[in-house]
Each structure stands twice: as C-alpha cells, then as structure tokens.
Design a protein around this motif. Structure first.
Motif, PDB file in Angstrom:
ATOM      1  N   VAL A 123       0.872  -1.170   0.000  1.00 18.93           N
ATOM      2  CA  VAL A 123       0.000   0.000   0.000  1.00 18.93           C
ATOM      3  C   VAL A 123       0.909   1.220   0.000  1.00 18.93           C
ATOM      4  O   VAL A 123       1.662   1.433   0.954  1.00 18.93           O
ATOM      5  CB  VAL A 123      -0.915   0.019   1.242  1.00 18.93           C
ATOM      6  N   PHE A 124       0.860   2.000  -1.059  1.00 19.30           N
ATOM      7  CA  PHE A 124       1.738   3.162  -1.185  1.00 19.30           C
ATOM      8  C   PHE A 124       0.910   4.405  -1.459  1.00 19.30           C
ATOM      9  O   PHE A 124       0.243   4.498  -2.478  1.00 19.30           O
ATOM     10  CB  PHE A 124       2.740   2.952  -2.331  1.00 19.30           C
ATOM     11  N   GLU A 125       0.971   5.355  -0.532  1.00 18.89           N
ATOM     12  CA  GLU A 125       0.234   6.600  -0.721  1.00 18.89           C
ATOM     13  C   GLU A 125       1.119   7.723  -1.248  1.00 18.89           C
ATOM     14  O   GLU A 125       0.632   8.735  -1.702  1.00 18.89           O
ATOM     15  CB  GLU A 125      -0.394   7.057   0.604  1.00 18.89           C
ATOM     16  N   HIS A 126       2.439   7.549  -1.155  1.00 24.18           N
ATOM     17  CA  HIS A 126       3.347   8.636  -1.511  1.00 24.18           C
ATOM     18  C   HIS A 126       4.328   8.177  -2.572  1.00 24.18           C
ATOM     19  O   HIS A 126       4.507   6.996  -2.806  1.00 24.18           O
ATOM     20  CB  HIS A 126       4.122   9.106  -0.272  1.00 24.18           C
ATOM     21  N   THR A 182      -7.701  -4.194  -5.108  1.00 30.85           N
ATOM     22  CA  THR A 182      -8.246  -3.495  -3.951  1.00 30.85           C
ATOM     23  C   THR A 182      -8.773  -4.544  -2.983  1.00 30.85           C
ATOM     24  O   THR A 182      -9.347  -5.543  -3.393  1.00 30.85           O
ATOM     25  CB  THR A 182      -9.367  -2.531  -4.380  1.00 30.85           C
ATOM     26  N   ASP A 183      -8.539  -4.319  -1.712  1.00 33.19           N
ATOM     27  CA  ASP A 183      -8.927  -5.297  -0.697  1.00 33.19           C
ATOM     28  C   ASP A 183      -9.615  -4.582   0.460  1.00 33.19           C
ATOM     29  O   ASP A 183      -9.678  -3.357   0.507  1.00 33.19           O
ATOM     30  CB  ASP A 183      -7.682  -6.043  -0.206  1.00 33.19           C
ATOM     31  N   HIS A 184     -10.125  -5.382   1.383  1.00 30.78           N
ATOM     32  CA  HIS A 184     -10.765  -4.860   2.584  1.00 30.78           C
ATOM     33  C   HIS A 184     -10.319  -5.729   3.761  1.00 30.78           C
ATOM     34  O   HIS A 184      -9.629  -6.734   3.579  1.00 30.78           O
ATOM     35  CB  HIS A 184     -12.290  -4.858   2.437  1.00 30.78           C
ATOM     36  N   PHE A 185     -10.730  -5.349   4.946  1.00 33.49           N
ATOM     37  CA  PHE A 185     -10.325  -6.063   6.150  1.00 33.49           C
ATOM     38  C   PHE A 185     -11.398  -7.049   6.589  1.00 33.49           C
ATOM     39  O   PHE A 185     -12.590  -6.805   6.421  1.00 33.49           O
ATOM     40  CB  PHE A 185     -10.071  -5.077   7.297  1.00 33.49           C
ATOM     41  N   LEU A 186     -10.930  -8.156   7.179  1.00 33.35           N
ATOM     42  CA  LEU A 186     -11.795  -9.127   7.835  1.00 33.35           C
ATOM     43  C   LEU A 186     -11.198  -9.452   9.196  1.00 33.35           C
ATOM     44  O   LEU A 186      -9.997  -9.288   9.409  1.00 33.35           O
ATOM     45  CB  LEU A 186     -11.881 -10.436   7.042  1.00 33.35           C
ATOM     46  N   GLY A 219      -3.084   0.930  14.960  1.00 32.41           N
ATOM     47  CA  GLY A 219      -3.271   0.748  13.528  1.00 32.41           C
ATOM     48  C   GLY A 219      -4.567   1.374  13.070  1.00 32.41           C
ATOM     49  O   GLY A 219      -5.206   2.132  13.801  1.00 32.41           O
ATOM     50  N   VAL A 220      -4.990   1.027  11.860  1.00 35.02           N
ATOM     51  CA  VAL A 220      -6.194   1.590  11.273  1.00 35.02           C
ATOM     52  C   VAL A 220      -7.431   1.253  12.116  1.00 35.02           C
ATOM     53  O   VAL A 220      -8.353   2.062  12.222  1.00 35.02           O
ATOM     54  CB  VAL A 220      -6.338   1.125   9.801  1.00 35.02           C
ATOM     55  N   VAL A 221      -7.435   0.080  12.744  1.00 34.52           N
ATOM     56  CA  VAL A 221      -8.557  -0.300  13.605  1.00 34.52           C
ATOM     57  C   VAL A 221      -8.645   0.632  14.807  1.00 34.52           C
ATOM     58  O   VAL A 221      -9.725   1.109  15.163  1.00 34.52           O
ATOM     59  CB  VAL A 221      -8.417  -1.771  14.080  1.00 34.52           C
ATOM     60  N   ASP A 222      -7.484   0.902  15.421  1.00 34.20           N
ATOM     61  CA  ASP A 222      -7.468   1.765  16.601  1.00 34.20           C
ATOM     62  C   ASP A 222      -7.909   3.187  16.266  1.00 34.20           C
ATOM     63  O   ASP A 222      -8.592   3.833  17.062  1.00 34.20           O
ATOM     64  CB  ASP A 222      -6.069   1.754  17.221  1.00 34.20           C
ATOM     65  N   PHE A 241      -8.316  -0.661   0.777  1.00 30.45           N
ATOM     66  CA  PHE A 241      -6.953  -0.276   0.413  1.00 30.45           C
ATOM     67  C   PHE A 241      -6.565  -0.973  -0.888  1.00 30.45           C
ATOM     68  O   PHE A 241      -7.117  -2.004  -1.257  1.00 30.45           O
ATOM     69  CB  PHE A 241      -5.972  -0.624   1.535  1.00 30.45           C
ATOM     70  N   THR A 242      -5.620  -0.365  -1.596  1.00 32.63           N
ATOM     71  CA  THR A 242      -5.166  -0.884  -2.875  1.00 32.63           C
ATOM     72  C   THR A 242      -3.723  -1.334  -2.769  1.00 32.63           C
ATOM     73  O   THR A 242      -2.870  -0.594  -2.277  1.00 32.63           O
ATOM     74  CB  THR A 242      -5.310   0.184  -3.976  1.00 32.63           C
TER      75      THR A 242
END
Length: 193
Positions: free
Chosen positions: A41-44, A56-60, A95-98, A159-160
């Motif tokens: 996952v790269f945003e920059h 593209t994926d998601h969380f489980l 993390g993203v969950v927190d 996220f991609t």
C-alpha cells in the motif's frame, strides 16, 4: 506461490529475494537501488516513482470459533471483548482499527504486535485472540487452519495493493517482464472487490 511456480516454468534462472520493508523507507531504498520493486500500500512517491495497481482489498476479522466460542458475524461488543493481535512493520502500537475505534471513543486491547503475518494463524488457532487483517490472507488462513472470518463490525477503509518502482527501471525489459508477470497473476476483477 503462483509467482514462484510461474518463474520456475518461464524463467528458471531467476531468483527472488523477498523481505519486509518499512513503508517509510521504501522510497529511499528504491532510489538507492537497494530495492528493485515494492509490493504494498503506497500513498506517496515522487514524480520519478511509478505505480501499477494490482487489486483493492478490505479487512476481515480472523479468529478461532473453538477458542472464542463465537460464530460470525461478530457484533461490536464481541469484537471488543477479546484481545487482539496487531501487525506493524514500524513498531506502532496503533493501527487503522485503533484509529477507527478512537473516532467512536472506543478501544481494543492489543496483546501481541508482530511485524508480519507468519505467526498469526498459529497464535489465533491456540489462543483466545483475534486479528483484523486483509481479506485475501484471512480467507487463506481460515481455510488452512480451520479458523473463521467475520466482517469487521466497524467501518474501515478499503486499500489498494500496488507495485512501486523507480523510473530508472521503467523501460528495463527484465524489470518490465517481472512487473507484467506479477500483474498477470492477479484476476482482472480484483480492482473491483
């Protein structure tokens, strides 16, 4: 596994050296030639960094139904009642969950932080813990270790996963071949999951 299989068939002389890379250092490692290609996952990036989206994926959520005595789908109350594992390459304890939980003034208890996913299914199978992780890997671990998956009971961003490389390799034929080979192993509809 599919990439190694493909390389053994098409290019048996090619070898891969895979390693985890801190997302904050990857651009520098690409620039210095320490790294040929990043997958993640790269945003920059700079104008001389090139990117190709793979999927593209998601969380489980992944857990042991035997250990937790739960079945999917999990409620938010169930999700917060058990300790969690967090994966982090940067020693972060959040993390993203927190971040998503904090917006709702909620917290989870993290009892283990690990830089990768290798130990995760073994710990989850034998402990009263759960982890929130990318869906593709969660499904793989669930099938291989008799674990369960559940939608995460809070809204998390999708996220991609992309390839990232330095522009100096953009026209390099061997690099181009490797990028195309990796991309060919991803189903066409993966960006629309």
């Amino acid at each position: 596994p599919a990439l190694v299989e493909r390389l053994q068939t098409l290019a048996p002389g090619v070898s891969l050296r895979l390693r985890p890379a801190n997302r904050g250092d990857i651009l520098q490692e690409l620039d210095s030639g320490q790294l040929d290609l990043g997958i993640g996952v790269f945003e920059h990036g700079q104008i001389y960094h090139f990117r190709r989206q793979l999927y593209t994926d998601h969380f489980l959520c992944l857990f042991s139904p035997e250990q937790l005595r739960l079945s999917p789908p999990l409620t938010l109350e169930q999700y917060l009642a058990f300790p969690h594992i967090l994966t982090s390459l940067t020693d972060d304890t959040r993390g993203v969950v927190d971040e998503a939980l904090a917006k709702r003034k909620l917290r989870r208890k993290v009892v283990m932080t690990t830089p990768g996913f290798l130990a995760v299914p073994f710990v989850v199978r034998r402990s009263r813990v759960m982890i929130t992780m990318p869906s593709r890997l969660a499904h793989y671990f669930a099938d291989a270790f008799s674990l369960a998956t559940s939608p995460v009971p809070i809204k998390l961003p999708r996220f991609t996963i992309s390839l990232l490389w330095h522009g100096s390799f953009n026209q390099d034929l061997s690099h181009l071949w490797l990028r195309q080979t990796i991309a060919s192993l991803v189903p066409e509809d993966s960006l629309e999951l």
